[in-house]
Design an enzyme around this catalytic site. Sequence first.
Site, PDB file in Angstrom:
ATOM      1  N   HIS A   1      -6.426   8.354  -0.376  1.00  0.00           N
ATOM      2  CA  HIS A   1      -6.561   6.938  -0.675  1.00  0.00           C
ATOM      3  C   HIS A   1      -7.176   6.704  -2.047  1.00  0.00           C
ATOM      4  O   HIS A   1      -6.857   5.724  -2.710  1.00  0.00           O
ATOM      5  CB  HIS A   1      -7.421   6.269   0.390  1.00  0.00           C
ATOM      6  CG  HIS A   1      -6.630   5.908   1.611  1.00  0.00           C
ATOM      7  ND1 HIS A   1      -7.078   5.024   2.555  1.00  0.00           N
ATOM      8  CD2 HIS A   1      -5.418   6.328   2.035  1.00  0.00           C
ATOM      9  CE1 HIS A   1      -6.176   4.900   3.512  1.00  0.00           C
ATOM     10  NE2 HIS A   1      -5.173   5.700   3.218  1.00  0.00           N
TER      11      HIS A   1
ATOM     12  N   ASP B   1       9.653 -12.136  12.149  1.00  0.00           N
ATOM     13  CA  ASP B   1       8.365 -12.813  12.178  1.00  0.00           C
ATOM     14  C   ASP B   1       7.278 -11.793  12.505  1.00  0.00           C
ATOM     15  O   ASP B   1       6.954 -11.553  13.672  1.00  0.00           O
ATOM     16  CB  ASP B   1       8.403 -13.933  13.227  1.00  0.00           C
ATOM     17  CG  ASP B   1       7.139 -14.786  13.217  1.00  0.00           C
ATOM     18  OD1 ASP B   1       6.164 -14.400  12.529  1.00  0.00           O
ATOM     19  OD2 ASP B   1       7.121 -15.827  13.894  1.00  0.00           O
TER      20      ASP B   1
ATOM     21  N   GLU C   1       0.840  -1.201   0.000  1.00  0.00           N
ATOM     22  CA  GLU C   1       0.000   0.000   0.000  1.00  0.00           C
ATOM     23  C   GLU C   1       0.873   1.248   0.000  1.00  0.00           C
ATOM     24  O   GLU C   1       1.563   1.528   0.985  1.00  0.00           O
ATOM     25  CB  GLU C   1      -0.916   0.006   1.235  1.00  0.00           C
ATOM     26  CG  GLU C   1      -1.909   1.145   1.242  1.00  0.00           C
ATOM     27  CD  GLU C   1      -2.823   1.102   2.459  1.00  0.00           C
ATOM     28  OE1 GLU C   1      -3.333   2.168   2.840  1.00  0.00           O
ATOM     29  OE2 GLU C   1      -2.995   0.018   3.037  1.00  0.00           O
TER      30      GLU C   1
ATOM     31  N   LYS D   1      -4.129  -1.134  14.190  1.00  0.00           N
ATOM     32  CA  LYS D   1      -3.788  -1.685  12.878  1.00  0.00           C
ATOM     33  C   LYS D   1      -2.924  -0.694  12.106  1.00  0.00           C
ATOM     34  O   LYS D   1      -1.972  -1.075  11.421  1.00  0.00           O
ATOM     35  CB  LYS D   1      -5.065  -2.012  12.108  1.00  0.00           C
ATOM     36  CG  LYS D   1      -4.825  -2.726  10.773  1.00  0.00           C
ATOM     37  CD  LYS D   1      -4.729  -1.778   9.599  1.00  0.00           C
ATOM     38  CE  LYS D   1      -4.544  -2.523   8.287  1.00  0.00           C
ATOM     39  NZ  LYS D   1      -4.367  -1.593   7.147  1.00  0.00           N
TER      40      LYS D   1
END
Length: 768
Positions: A382, A284, A83, A268
């Site tokens: 966006h 990881d 993104e 997030k």
Amino acid sequence: MKHAHLSKFYRLTVPQRLELLRERGILDSDDFAALREGSYRLEVETADRLTENVIGVFSMPMGLGLNFRINQRDYLVPMVVEEPSIIAAVSAAAGLIARSGGFTSVAQSPLLLGQVQVLDLADPEAAREALLRRKGEIVDLANEQHPNMVARGGGARDIEVFLRGTTAEHGELLVVHLVVDSRDAMGANLVNTMCEAVAPLIEVISGGRVFLRILSNFTDHALVHARTVIGIDRLKSDTFSGERVRDGIIVAHEFAAMDVYRATTHNKGIMNGIDAVAIATGNDWRAIEAAAHAYAARSGRYSPLTAWSKNKHGDLVGELELPLKVGIVGGQVESNPLVRIAHNILGVDSAAELAQVMAAVGLAQNLAALRALSTEGIQTGHMRLHARSVAVAAGASGPQFNDVVDRLVAGGDIKVAKARQILQAMTPPAAPALTPAPALTPVPARATVTEDTAGFGKIILFGEHSVVYGYHAIAAPIGLSIRAQVTRREEAGSDLIIPGFDSADSADSDLPVRIAALITERLGIRGSGMRIEVFPNLPRASGLGASAALAVAIIRAMASCFDIPLTGREVSALAFECEQIVHGTPSGIDNTVATFGQPILFRKANGARDAEFSIVTAPHPIPIIIGITGVRSLTARTVSIVRTVWTKSPSRYDAIFEQIDGLALTGVGALERGDLAELGDLMNINHGLLNALQVSSPELEALVALARRSGALGAKLTGGGGGGAMIAIAEPDRTNAVATAMRLAGYTTYLTEISAATAPSASGPWAG
């Protein structure tokens, strides 16, 4: 020392970027050659040794997060993410923070926990005490498994023993935590091996039965803390004061602190940045995500990982704390050539330093998101980024790419099928833009009421100012709107929350509160407990009807919440009263368009209830280019200027108003015929008359002249003037060129269109 600020890096081609990094000493000759020639790519044969059932190698873009200054050191941060907004946003936020002194970031020792589960204990408390007495034996046995790690200063450090409660069939559950310092390695295999080795000894000491023996990914013994302090002078923009931005970020954080749904999205966003660095450095990211979210819920309630506040000096203070156990050595780093290059670019010397960088990236990413959400909103940028992905999927490349993106954004229909249509129609391909420009913000082709809590923005094609004196004007809605939501609460009084909406004048900063108070009084709900949330997507003080849209949105939201039936006429009439607070002597045109969302011919009568307006139809969509000067202006001021000169010489200015009235009436016919050339001529004349009324400005004149030089048939100010916005009209094949010229000159630009209107139904927004 490397410089984290690479000026205009985004403007360069990929080969030019690589060359610049080589010249700066950031890439050595081997890494430069690998990136230039593509030899860094993971071979299928190597991938087949790393995981199972391999059929290919999946690729993702790797970019650089720029401008990071952490603990007085500069970093270029490799980030792997699909993104594009993530890297662009974090680089901008890092630059802002760097100019304010940068980040401070501190990481604890990189400790991991291994867990050994013990069941079937005769005396759980006695077993716990025995294990703690003999912890030295357990630690020594664990360290015998990895003497090299001990030699490097790592290894098992301690044990912790917990009684967790009664199981269904195996008595009290006892858990032994083996605390291990894995130094610069991620350490998962190391800890698992140690847990396996000490399990028999734990059984002997405890008298129980060991079952599971495995590491925990909840790495709360490896916390990292990042902090920044930003002066409000650094936060201000052309549109928002520093105080407004600071307070908006704090309010947005409070939302996340109180609401788990918002907190989830808030965190997030933080992990958008941290995960991108984790993937680039071969760590990881799944374990990092799990630990972060577990830490966010450690109190029993899921909460944001960051905190934003202001200090006694009024500065914005941001802090982030989370567990981050990462590594800079090991098989994953050494097996993937691109991961090795990423480490070379980043240049960290320890796992703790990498954790400090990653925490700073997460804090910067959060700042970027909250700043966008609490000011202009996040969707505008966006949309263009989504259009880029769609253009790639459709096969656009080379000179075609930017033009396809521009056309997708301008049309608002951002789909692969539409992009393919654009590609097919491009003969020959358009030349690429030579310099970058701000995003062309999409506006839906036609304003439609999608919910009953929206108020629409507007443009005036003809009739500004003269409409105040009872003459005709033509106005049309734009797709930008303001929405509101009202929820009841038990305690009396109302809370008004408007992220990203401030006043052009500090003296008028309480206008939204006064508007809301008037509405509650008129609706008979004054004193009722409510929370009013407003979601603006409309530039303020730009002549686009933001205050009327705000009033209509709040009226509709309150009426919906309290089950108060209102006709469209009643909504418009109440919004007119609100406009009197803002503008003093409004014409009623703004509240009418904000309410009904249709192109209209308007004439003021005795008030909003008695205004005369009718739908204006067009045979086909007529594209309109909107340009924002960046100079904010309150309509009340320019209305006052015109009233002053009109009072001194009514006959002189009435003559000007009559000429504008004639232009508006002629414009109806031009619109109904779809005659763009005629509309352009009328707009140019109208602008000249508005200039004679002294409501233009140097910025408006410059932007109008630019539009005409670029091929516009007509251009004029729209709204109150004195700054704010202008509109232009061009032939369809020149519309994008005019818009692009305005964007390249640094102006915020929108594309909308006046569509053929249809007669309203009785149940539609015009009812009543």
